[in-house]
Motif scaffolding. Structure first.
Motif, mmCIF file in Angstrom:
data_model
loop_
_atom_site.group_PDB
_atom_site.id
_atom_site.type_symbol
_atom_site.label_atom_id
_atom_site.label_comp_id
_atom_site.label_asym_id
_atom_site.label_seq_id
_atom_site.Cartn_x
_atom_site.Cartn_y
_atom_site.Cartn_z
ATOM 1 N N LEU A 9 -3.748 -5.760 16.095
ATOM 2 C CA LEU A 9 -3.006 -5.711 16.459
ATOM 3 C C LEU A 9 -3.576 -7.025 15.399
ATOM 4 C CD1 LEU A 9 -0.705 -7.863 18.042
ATOM 5 C CD2 LEU A 9 -2.188 -8.964 19.078
ATOM 6 N N LEU A 10 -5.492 -7.390 15.595
ATOM 7 C CA LEU A 10 -5.616 -8.781 15.158
ATOM 8 C C LEU A 10 -6.621 -8.271 13.761
ATOM 9 C CD1 LEU A 10 -7.315 -10.169 18.009
ATOM 10 C CD2 LEU A 10 -5.852 -10.981 16.695
ATOM 11 N N SER A 11 -7.064 -7.164 13.504
ATOM 12 C CA SER A 11 -7.031 -7.010 11.825
ATOM 13 C C SER A 11 -6.231 -6.032 11.520
ATOM 14 C CB SER A 11 -8.504 -6.617 11.964
ATOM 15 O OG SER A 11 -8.319 -4.863 12.373
ATOM 16 N N GLY A 12 -5.790 -4.890 11.837
ATOM 17 C CA GLY A 12 -4.591 -4.029 10.936
ATOM 18 C C GLY A 12 -4.752 -3.330 10.665
ATOM 19 N N PRO A 20 -18.904 -5.198 15.007
ATOM 20 C CA PRO A 20 -19.236 -6.661 15.026
ATOM 21 C C PRO A 20 -18.266 -6.469 13.383
ATOM 22 C CG PRO A 20 -21.112 -5.391 15.257
ATOM 23 C CD PRO A 20 -20.395 -4.477 15.411
ATOM 24 N N LEU A 21 -17.701 -7.440 13.491
ATOM 25 C CA LEU A 21 -17.231 -7.905 12.281
ATOM 26 C C LEU A 21 -16.995 -9.099 12.203
ATOM 27 C CD1 LEU A 21 -13.923 -6.409 13.433
ATOM 28 C CD2 LEU A 21 -15.306 -5.049 11.659
ATOM 29 N N PRO A 22 -17.172 -10.083 10.643
ATOM 30 C CA PRO A 22 -17.477 -11.325 10.959
ATOM 31 C C PRO A 22 -15.405 -11.621 10.756
ATOM 32 C CG PRO A 22 -17.345 -9.240 8.437
ATOM 33 C CD PRO A 22 -17.553 -9.194 9.480
ATOM 34 N N LEU A 23 -15.948 -12.812 10.917
ATOM 35 C CA LEU A 23 -14.712 -13.522 11.689
ATOM 36 C C LEU A 23 -13.036 -13.408 10.577
ATOM 37 C CD1 LEU A 23 -13.449 -14.991 14.367
ATOM 38 C CD2 LEU A 23 -13.924 -17.078 12.599
ATOM 39 N N ASP A 24 -13.202 -13.207 9.614
ATOM 40 C CA ASP A 24 -12.440 -13.138 8.577
ATOM 41 C C ASP A 24 -11.399 -11.946 8.830
ATOM 42 O OD1 ASP A 24 -14.454 -13.168 7.544
ATOM 43 O OD2 ASP A 24 -13.351 -12.840 5.666
ATOM 44 N N VAL A 25 -12.303 -10.590 8.896
ATOM 45 C CA VAL A 25 -11.530 -9.261 8.448
ATOM 46 C C VAL A 25 -11.269 -9.326 9.955
ATOM 47 C CG1 VAL A 25 -12.996 -7.213 8.746
ATOM 48 C CG2 VAL A 25 -13.545 -8.918 7.014
ATOM 49 N N ALA A 26 -11.717 -10.275 11.112
ATOM 50 C CA ALA A 26 -11.814 -9.589 12.882
ATOM 51 C C ALA A 26 -10.335 -10.175 12.800
ATOM 52 C CB ALA A 26 -12.235 -9.983 13.289
ATOM 53 N N LEU A 27 -10.058 -11.347 12.170
ATOM 54 C CA LEU A 27 -9.211 -11.824 12.684
ATOM 55 C C LEU A 27 -8.022 -12.225 11.343
ATOM 56 C CD1 LEU A 27 -10.122 -14.410 14.983
ATOM 57 C CD2 LEU A 27 -8.820 -13.051 15.759
ATOM 58 N N GLY A 28 -7.773 -10.822 10.402
ATOM 59 C CA GLY A 28 -7.259 -10.752 9.102
ATOM 60 C C GLY A 28 -5.858 -11.388 8.942
ATOM 61 N N ARG A 29 -5.135 -9.933 10.200
ATOM 62 C CA ARG A 29 -4.039 -11.273 10.489
ATOM 63 C C ARG A 29 -3.165 -12.051 11.177
ATOM 64 N NH1 ARG A 29 -1.351 -5.260 11.938
ATOM 65 N NH2 ARG A 29 -1.435 -4.401 9.708
ATOM 66 N N ILE A 30 -3.988 -13.285 11.245
ATOM 67 C CA ILE A 30 -3.505 -14.701 12.066
ATOM 68 C C ILE A 30 -2.341 -14.728 10.909
ATOM 69 C CG2 ILE A 30 -4.147 -16.717 11.857
ATOM 70 C CD1 ILE A 30 -5.466 -15.557 14.515
ATOM 71 N N HIS A 31 -2.216 -15.703 11.327
ATOM 72 C CA HIS A 31 -0.251 -16.323 10.253
ATOM 73 C C HIS A 31 -1.372 -17.017 9.471
ATOM 74 C CE1 HIS A 31 2.496 -19.321 9.282
ATOM 75 N NE2 HIS A 31 3.206 -17.794 9.574
ATOM 76 N N PRO A 32 -0.839 -17.356 8.320
ATOM 77 C CA PRO A 32 -1.155 -18.386 7.013
ATOM 78 C C PRO A 32 -2.120 -20.184 8.180
ATOM 79 C CG PRO A 32 -0.284 -17.022 6.100
ATOM 80 C CD PRO A 32 -0.470 -17.122 7.761
ATOM 81 N N GLU A 33 0.083 -20.060 8.644
ATOM 82 C CA GLU A 33 -0.327 -21.812 9.146
ATOM 83 C C GLU A 33 -1.735 -22.103 10.192
ATOM 84 O OE1 GLU A 33 3.470 -22.590 9.733
ATOM 85 O OE2 GLU A 33 4.372 -22.467 7.260
ATOM 86 N N ASP A 34 -2.336 -20.755 11.230
ATOM 87 C CA ASP A 34 -2.739 -21.067 12.685
ATOM 88 C C ASP A 34 -3.953 -20.828 12.267
ATOM 89 O OD1 ASP A 34 -0.322 -21.567 14.067
ATOM 90 O OD2 ASP A 34 -0.011 -19.698 14.582
ATOM 91 N N ARG A 35 -4.046 -20.269 10.873
ATOM 92 C CA ARG A 35 -5.859 -20.269 10.507
ATOM 93 C C ARG A 35 -6.785 -20.343 10.786
ATOM 94 N NH1 ARG A 35 -6.872 -15.150 8.242
ATOM 95 N NH2 ARG A 35 -9.265 -14.636 7.257
ATOM 96 N N GLY A 36 -6.642 -22.092 10.131
ATOM 97 C CA GLY A 36 -7.754 -22.988 9.971
ATOM 98 C C GLY A 36 -7.943 -23.188 11.435
ATOM 99 N N TRP A 37 -6.832 -23.796 12.285
ATOM 100 C CA TRP A 37 -7.395 -24.197 13.703
ATOM 101 C C TRP A 37 -7.806 -23.650 14.615
ATOM 102 C CZ3 TRP A 37 -4.762 -22.606 18.130
ATOM 103 C CH2 TRP A 37 -3.906 -22.429 18.138
#
Length: 155
Positions: A9-12, A20-37
């Motif tokens: 769901l979160l990384s694809g 163990p994964l870096p945050l940007d990989v583990a949450l690679g599918r976060i919507h661009p508008e939500d990613r920062g917060w």
């Protein structure tokens, strides 16, 4: 680390489960508008520990928006390292105008399950501190069951 469902769901990529994964990989599918917060909130709780509860959007492989509720807790383990436990729950139906469930108001039913999830996370954290593996397993199974019940609201 994510389980197979959360990794998909979160990384694809379900092969990321248990690694163990870096945050940007583990949450690679976060919507661009939500990613920062979302990333800021995760970084903060990684420093401070404590409860986390947030809703954010992810993009499916086909580009569809899904709403995810993340609830969990980061607490120090026996050597002081922060360890997390929680659940990712697809709550997209709450944003899609889904009709009430046949057995009652879906939103009211969800509130009860969400309250149970919050309590179960607290219980599980306490049992981790207590150190009884059997009780930890039981609380893990209960938390998984509650998460699956919440996810079952998906149309």
């Amino acid at each position: 680390m994510l389980d197979a469902g959360a990794a998909t769901l979160l990384s694809g990529d379900s092969s990321f489960a248990g690694k163990p994964l870096p945050l940007d990989v583990a949450l690679g599918r976060i919507h661009p508008e939500d990613r920062g917060w979302v990333f800021d909130r995760i970084r903060t709780v990684r420093r401070t520990g404590g409860l986390v509860s947030m809703e954010f959007r992810v993009l499916s492989e086909a580009g569809h928006v899904r709403w995810i509720l993340n609830r969990g807790r980061l607490a120090p383990d026996s050597v002081g390292a922060l360890r997390g436990r929680g659940a990712y729950i697809d709550v997209t139906d709450l944003y899609a105008g889904a009709s009430p469930a046949a057995n009652g108001d879906d939103a009211a039913q969800a509130k009860h399950l969400e309250a149970a999830a919050d309590q179960c996370i607290r219980v599980h954290s306490a049992l981790e501190r207590y150190g009884n593996a059997n009780l930890q397993l039981i609380s893990s199974m209960l938390l998984l069951g509650i998460g699956r019940a919440l996810a079952g609201r998906d149309p």
